[in-house]
Design an enzyme around this catalytic site. Structure first.
Site, PDB file in Angstrom:
ATOM      1  NE  ARG A 238       8.079  -4.084   2.552  1.00 14.04           N
ATOM      2  CZ  ARG A 238       7.694  -3.228   1.635  1.00 14.04           C
ATOM      3  NH1 ARG A 238       6.915  -3.604   0.647  1.00 14.04           N
ATOM      4  NH2 ARG A 238       8.095  -1.973   1.672  1.00 14.04           N
TER       5      ARG A 238
ATOM      6  CG  ASP B 211       9.247   5.853   9.684  1.00 13.18           C
ATOM      7  OD1 ASP B 211      10.323   5.246   9.843  1.00 13.18           O
ATOM      8  OD2 ASP B 211       8.561   5.731   8.651  1.00 13.18           O
TER       9      ASP B 211
ATOM     10  CD  GLU C 186       2.571   4.944   6.322  1.00 13.49           C
ATOM     11  OE1 GLU C 186       1.943   5.335   5.304  1.00 13.49           O
ATOM     12  OE2 GLU C 186       3.511   4.137   6.268  1.00 13.49           O
TER      13      GLU C 186
ATOM     14  CD  GLU D  39      11.400  -1.750   3.321  1.00 15.34           C
ATOM     15  OE1 GLU D  39      10.331  -2.320   3.590  1.00 15.34           O
ATOM     16  OE2 GLU D  39      11.503  -0.508   3.208  1.00 15.34           O
TER      17      GLU D  39
HETATM   18  C1  DMJ Z   1       5.720  -0.165   5.142  1.00 12.56           C
HETATM   19  O1  DMJ Z   1       6.671  -1.013   4.624  1.00 12.56           O
HETATM   20  C2  DMJ Z   1       5.868  -0.009   6.636  1.00 12.56           C
HETATM   21  O2  DMJ Z   1       4.705   0.528   7.161  1.00 12.56           O
HETATM   22  C3  DMJ Z   1       7.047   0.864   7.000  1.00 12.56           C
HETATM   23  O3  DMJ Z   1       7.119   1.091   8.388  1.00 12.56           O
HETATM   24  C4  DMJ Z   1       6.956   2.206   6.280  1.00 12.56           C
HETATM   25  N1  DMJ Z   1       6.791   2.039   4.859  1.00 12.56           N
HETATM   26  C5  DMJ Z   1       5.761   1.131   4.383  1.00 12.56           C
HETATM   27  C6  DMJ Z   1       4.376   1.710   4.291  1.00 12.56           C
HETATM   28  O4  DMJ Z   1       4.293   3.013   3.966  1.00 12.56           O
END
Ligand code: DMJ
Length: 667
Positions: free
Chosen positions: A299, A428, A564, A295
């Protein structure tokens, strides 16, 4: 809407429920991050699935005969050679229009609510040359080389665009049987990061067209979100817009950092400068705090690197390097598979308390950022650590036709909880980063795209179904051989990723699938009373009167302002030009404004997308709303293909654009 499909070639004829629906697995424990839960295996050679695609095999077909299989593998090899060969061609091409970003525009919001903000002055750290062109400041002695690199980069962008049609023709393998050349093997070439700081600087101009009406609506939404953050949560991780307060996760100003490049792209210069000042004066990483490796990489590291590239301000690169160094202890495990958490003050790294496992998507979705950090700093340790993970995961058993389990053990380095396969939480972005690393590195790292192609075939073979009554194509899950018609909203990254791959030369049927899945993701929003998708849906597999395609369980009715759907709408519009995608995004923005906008400032995630009278605000604005959702909406509404061109930039999984590497001179 155009989402009713009757004869999609990637669905096996007659695929449908032979049994009652399988029981559903538990929801992910970490709803905000979207990382979820576990599952045996069959080893499959990488090229096989790609070859399956090359032959035009339908999903669910029995294993191909050996001769056919050999032909398929060779067809895939030729496709990849065609793709790779194009990169070589690109180097010979002439300049085209450079990627363009809008001039940061003046904010009209009054910063009076923010104590301590000084009037803006020109910053010495910006080097402008020529006027209205902002570039990253290199060492003085590298000016000429930098300009050359910039020109070559622009050439590559233009070339890619001009070559697009030719490339698609070459690469399209639908139905083609290509005569095999005995003994043909894929070339295994690897992109090298330079050992010293790169002088490559993306050209960013301040002369883009002024924002159109829909883009202005996004700017308004951003300003509203930012007003709330500024008043009630400045310098903290997340805004709690209803209680007009904030929450901390890492205590590192997460929203502020995640939003930096969005402000730049939207032209909000004043807001950007305020935030830049906070980064300069207040952001300190010497803190006794555990951060989640994934995370914080996507970010914070991604946000800082992107802000650096767009603004040319060295402050952001210095911060990124400092932060990257503090993440490195996470890789000190017996297996080289990193721990999920690391204390950036003490350097102590560890897995979550309850397990020694890490999440597969997490350990495989930090590579874009670590590779770029190495390229910029000249220090190879970041890239080496991250790529070691890729190598190990590549060679692991436990995959199913390229699909990966959700957990990996940091001691043994092996997959755990095997036999569960999803494109949603915890898996994912593994798939997303295979493709995007290949693109980032100039499409030379063949193993990455082979793994990606194999995985897409695995999806087609095991996870695709169509719903009733509208026959929406969706991606379900597989748990120990039983299919579940469950799909996380997170999976809606996939249409965009498939479209991006097709744009970069992968099979044309990926774009077909992208369009179909895009329709489905749109319906996941459209069929809700608020027009906003829930976190998780279940598709109806049985023709029954009165049943909708999309069904929602009470525990899954929330919407976290996730990006998404609009992320994929951006790619689909950018790459097809079909205005319906812009219209769908516009509807979603209207819904955010109607049901998530908090009058005193900010937007809130909501608990019930099916109750427009009481959507139940949850009092949290996730950082990705300003980092991703609004950015992708703004880009979706742009008609300028050079605004962060997809031939020049690759977006990390948090929507932070990073440059596609340009081959070194003479390569
Ligand atoms: C974000 O932090 C990123 O897109 C991650 O890959 C998936 N979760 C969140 C958004 O939904």
């Amino acid at each position: 809407m155009g989402g009713v499909w009757t004869a999609l070639r990637w669905l096996p004829a007659g695929v449908g429920p032979a049994k009652p629906p399988a029981p559903l697995r538990a929801r992910p424990p970490d709803a905000a991050s979207g990382r979820g839960r576990p599952g045996r295996l069959r080893r499959c050679h990488v090229s096989d699935a790609a070859a399956g695609a090359a032959s035009g095999l339908h999903l669910g077909d029995a294993e191909p005969r050996p001769e056919l299989r050999r032909q398929q593998k060779l067809a895939a090899a030729l496709v990849l050679e065609a793709v790779n060969g194009r990169s070589a061609e690109e180097r010979k091409m002439r300049p085209a229009d450079p990627p363009v970003l809008p001039a940061p525009q003046k904010a009209d919001a009054n910063p009076e609510n923010f104590p301590g903000v000084l009037p803006q002055k020109p910053k010495r750290h910006f080097r402008r040359r020529p006027p209205n062109l902002q570039i990253r400041a290199p060492g003085k002695d590298s000016e000429d080389r930098r300009q050359d690199d910039t020109q070559r980069r622009d050439e590559a962008v233009g070339d890619a665009r001009r070559e697009e049609n030719t490339q698609r023709t070459v690469v399209s393998w639908r139905g083609a049987v290509i005569e095999p050349q005995p003994g043909t093997e894929l070339p295994s070439r690897k992109a090298e990061a330079p050992h010293k700081p790169s002088s490559q600087a993306p050209r960013i101009q301040n002369q883009a067209a002024s924002p159109n009406e829909r883009q202005r609506a996004v700017i308004d939404a951003f300003r509203h979100a930012w007003a709330g953050y500024r008043k009630f949560a400045w310098g903290h991780d997340e805004l709690k817009p209803v209680s007009r307060s904030f929450s901390e996760w890492f205590g590192l100003g997460l929203t502020l950092i995640d939003a930096l490049d969005t402000m730049w792209i939207l032209g909000l210069r004043k807001e950007f400068e305020e935030a830049r000042k906070w980064v300069s004066k207040k952001l300190r990483f010497q803190k006794d705090v555990d951060v989640n490796l994934f995370e914080s990489t996507i970010r914070i590291l991604g946000g800082l690197l992107s802000a650096y590239h767009l603004s040319g301000d060295d402050l952001f690169l210095k911060k990124a390097e400092d932060f990257g160094n503090r993440l490195m202890p996470a890789f000190q495990t017996p297996s080289k598979i990193p721990y999920s958490d690391v204390n950036i003050g003490t350097g102590a790294a560890h897995p979550p308390r309850w397990t020694s496992d890490s999440t597969v998507a997490e350990v495989t979705s930090i590579q874009l950022e670590f590779r770029e950090l190495s390229r910029l700093t000249g220090s190879r340790k970041f890239q080496e650590a991250a790529e070691e993970v890729t190598r190990r995961v590549h060679s692991l058993s436990g995959k199913k036709d390229g699909l990966v389990p959700m957990f990996i053990n940091t001691h043994s380095g092996l997959f755990t909880h095997m036999g569960v396969f999803t494109l949603g939480a915890r898996a994912d972005s593994y798939y997303e980063y295979l493709l995007k690393q290949w693109i980032q590195g100039g499409k030379k790292e063949t193993q990455l795209v082979e793994d990606y192609l194999e995985a897409i075939e695995g999806i087609k073979r095991h996870l695709l179904r169509r719903s009733e009554p509208r026959k929406l194509t969706f991606v379900g899950e597989l748990a120990h051989g039983r299919f579940s018609a469950k799909m996380d909203h997170l999976v809606c990254f996939l249409p965009g990723t498939l479209a991006l791959g097709a744009h970069h030369g992968l099979p044309a049927d990926h774009m077909e699938l992208a369009r179909a899945l895009m329709d489905t993701c749109y319906q996941m929003n459209r069929q809700m009373e608020t027009g906003l998708s829930p976190e998780i849906v279940h598709f109806n597999l049985y023709p029954q009167s009165g049943q909708k395609d999309v069904q929602v369980k009470p525990a899954d009715r929330h919407n976290l302002l996730r990006p998404e759907t609009v992320e994929s709408l951006f790619y689909l519009y950018r790459l097809t030009g079909d205005p319906k995608y812009q219209d769908w995004g516009w509807q979603i923005l209207q819904s955010f404004n109607a049901y998530a906008r908090v009058p005193s400032g900010g937007y809130s995630s909501i608990s019930n997308v099916q109750d427009p009278l009481n959507p139940q605000p949850r009092d949290k604005m996730e950082s990705f709303f300003v980092g991703e959702t609004l950015k992708y909406l703004y880009l979706l509404f742009s008609d300028d293909p050079d605004l962060l061109s997809l031939d020049a930039y690759v977006f990390n999984t948090e929507a932070h654009p990073l440059p596609i590497w340009v081959p070194p001179r003479g390569a």
